[in-house]
Design a protein around this motif. Structure first.
Motif, PDB file in Angstrom:
ATOM      1  N   GLY A   1       0.811  -1.208   0.000  1.00 45.01           N
ATOM      2  CA  GLY A   1       0.000   0.000   0.000  1.00 45.01           C
ATOM      3  C   GLY A   1       0.844   1.258   0.000  1.00 45.01           C
ATOM      4  O   GLY A   1       2.031   1.248  -0.366  1.00 45.01           O
ATOM      5  N   ILE A   2       0.218   2.359   0.411  1.00 44.50           N
ATOM      6  CA  ILE A   2       0.915   3.634   0.517  1.00 44.50           C
ATOM      7  C   ILE A   2       0.790   4.153   1.944  1.00 44.50           C
ATOM      8  O   ILE A   2      -0.171   3.872   2.645  1.00 44.50           O
ATOM      9  N   VAL A   3       1.806   4.923   2.338  1.00 44.18           N
ATOM     10  CA  VAL A   3       1.871   5.529   3.664  1.00 44.18           C
ATOM     11  C   VAL A   3       2.310   6.987   3.496  1.00 44.18           C
ATOM     12  O   VAL A   3       2.846   7.372   2.458  1.00 44.18           O
ATOM     13  N   HIS A   4       2.103   7.805   4.540  1.00 40.43           N
ATOM     14  CA  HIS A   4       2.630   9.162   4.515  1.00 40.43           C
ATOM     15  C   HIS A   4       4.148   9.128   4.484  1.00 40.43           C
ATOM     16  O   HIS A   4       4.781   8.314   5.173  1.00 40.43           O
ATOM     17  N   ASP A   5       4.729  10.000   3.670  1.00 40.77           N
ATOM     18  CA  ASP A   5       6.186   9.999   3.553  1.00 40.77           C
ATOM     19  C   ASP A   5       6.861  11.023   4.455  1.00 40.77           C
ATOM     20  O   ASP A   5       8.083  11.153   4.439  1.00 40.77           O
TER      21      ASP A   5
ATOM     22  N   THR B   1       5.187   4.294  -1.516  1.00 43.72           N
ATOM     23  CA  THR B   1       4.809   2.877  -1.556  1.00 43.72           C
ATOM     24  C   THR B   1       5.604   2.098  -0.511  1.00 43.72           C
ATOM     25  O   THR B   1       6.778   2.362  -0.288  1.00 43.72           O
ATOM     26  N   THR B   2       4.952   1.136   0.126  1.00 42.03           N
ATOM     27  CA  THR B   2       5.586   0.371   1.188  1.00 42.03           C
ATOM     28  C   THR B   2       5.453  -1.130   0.945  1.00 42.03           C
ATOM     29  O   THR B   2       4.529  -1.574   0.258  1.00 42.03           O
TER      30      THR B   2
ATOM     31  N   MET C   1       4.969  -2.590  -2.939  1.00 47.47           N
ATOM     32  CA  MET C   1       3.897  -2.474  -3.929  1.00 47.47           C
ATOM     33  C   MET C   1       2.717  -1.736  -3.333  1.00 47.47           C
ATOM     34  O   MET C   1       2.414  -1.881  -2.150  1.00 47.47           O
ATOM     35  N   ASN C   2       2.039  -0.968  -4.160  1.00 50.33           N
ATOM     36  CA  ASN C   2       0.690  -0.536  -3.851  1.00 50.33           C
ATOM     37  C   ASN C   2      -0.269  -1.237  -4.817  1.00 50.33           C
ATOM     38  O   ASN C   2       0.146  -1.774  -5.829  1.00 50.33           O
TER      39      ASN C   2
END
Length: 354
Positions: A73-77, A84-85, A108-109
């Motif tokens: 997924g995605i997270v705050h950078d 992407t994480t 991957m997201n």
């Protein structure tokens, strides 16, 4: 399997470096670390321990035993964007606690995830900085060993992320998805109608008849011998669809079923018994939501070919995922505003007995 159990909000999440990017075109990324307003729970809904590692969106989920795995997924950078994480978090549905598992070997997201015989398969997804492109990378995860093993890549030309997923015996079904997502206003979203099957025993891929129309950010579920593909969108989050397609392996063709009451993409879907439940989403709205995020919960009766509206999501979200464990549907993470606005919200919906 050795895992670290987390009871409260964990330490800062390490993510794969990436350029700042929005989750979807035409919407801003939330720069402040989204925190949803507490929802009005009840009518089958209940809050659960939030994702301990922090906000997550555009991930996938899988259930093995009583555990729910949140994958990629995605997270705050930390700089006003998202990254992407490859993080994998595990929610124990009996204890209401979180732990971490071995991360995906490749961040991957929108990963394509399915479970067969208590093993978790990841068959491609998206990744990148200013442009998210499809990956051919495939892996299988062994929960007891907490170990990922690389599989041969997806055949060239069928790689994509955000596909509808289903399992039929030893075969994993992937319908639709997208090959490219360019964040930013008017960015390319390359939606496909491709349908594939992967045999976990032989490792062989098979191309199946394509969907009648291309779809991504779409719901998928198997009930009985039928694979259902529900809602989604086609080349942009405002181009949402209400169509429901059904694939029966014996007939080897797609048929159309009763449409969803509310057209939407970015939905989560899970089956309990003969019914498929769909949650939230994003897209062209009827004006009742200023954030273009849906709170709709709608259930499809596969025997009667009918839809029913149910109690709305207490915390409306899109870009999330759902999975059923012992008749309760778990929905961790997602975005609370159009675009990249990940949250750590984790809640569950328990359908009424019928």
């Amino acid at each position: 399997m050795q895992r670290r159990t987390v009871l409260l909000l964990g330490a800062a999440l390490a993510v794969t470096p990436a350029a700042q990017a929005h989750a979807h075109p035409d919407h801003p990324t939330d720069p402040g670390g989204s925190r949803p307003i507490p929802g009005n729970y009840g009518q089958g809904w209940r809050p659960l321990a939030p994702i301990a590692s922090g906000p997550r969106q555009e991930h996938s989920v899988a259930a093995v035993g009583d555990d729910v795995y949140v994958i990629g997924g995605i997270v705050h950078d930390g700089a006003g964007g998202v990254a992407t994480t490859g993080q994998v978090d595990v929610y124990d549905t009996r204890r209401d606690t979180w732990s971490t598992a071995a991360p995906l070997p490749v961040a991957m997201n929108h990963p394509n995830v399915a479970v067969v015989h208590d093993r978790i398969y990841v068959l491609g997804g998206l990744s990148g900085g200013s442009e998210w492109q499809a990956l051919r990378d495939c892996f299988v995860y062994f929960p007891r060993a907490d170990r990922w093993r690389r599989l041969p890549p997806m055949p060239r030309g069928v790689e994509r992320g955000s596909a509808a997923m289903g399992v039929s015996g030893r075969r994993i079904l992937l319908a639709g998805g997208m090959r490219v997502l360019v964040p930013g206003a008017g960015g390319l979203q390359d939606t496909v109608a491709t349908v594939s099957a992967y045999d976990v025993v032989t490792g062989r891929w098979e191309e199946l008849p394509a969907l009648p129309e291309a779809r991504d950010h779409v719901g998928g579920a198997v009930v009985g011998e039928t694979f259902y593909v529900l809602g989604g969108r086609d080349r942009g989050q405002v181009n949402v669809r209400d169509t429901v397609y059904a694939w029966e392996h014996g007939a080897r063709r797609w048929t159309e079923r009763a449409p969803m009451p509310t057209a939407r993409g970015g939905i989560a879907a899970a089956a309990v018994g003969r019914r498929i439940y769909t949650f939230g989403g994003e897209g062209r709205h009827d004006g009742t939501s200023p954030n273009t995020v849906f709170d709709e919960t709608e259930a499809y009766d596969t025997l009667r070919d009918r839809w029913e509206r149910l109690a709305p999501m207490p915390v409306p979200r899109h870009g999330t995922a759902a999975v059923a464990v012992r008749g309760t549907i778990h929905i961790p993470g997602g975005g609370v505003r159009g675009g990249g606005a990940p949250v750590e919200t984790n809640d569950a919906y328990c359908p009424a007995r019928r």
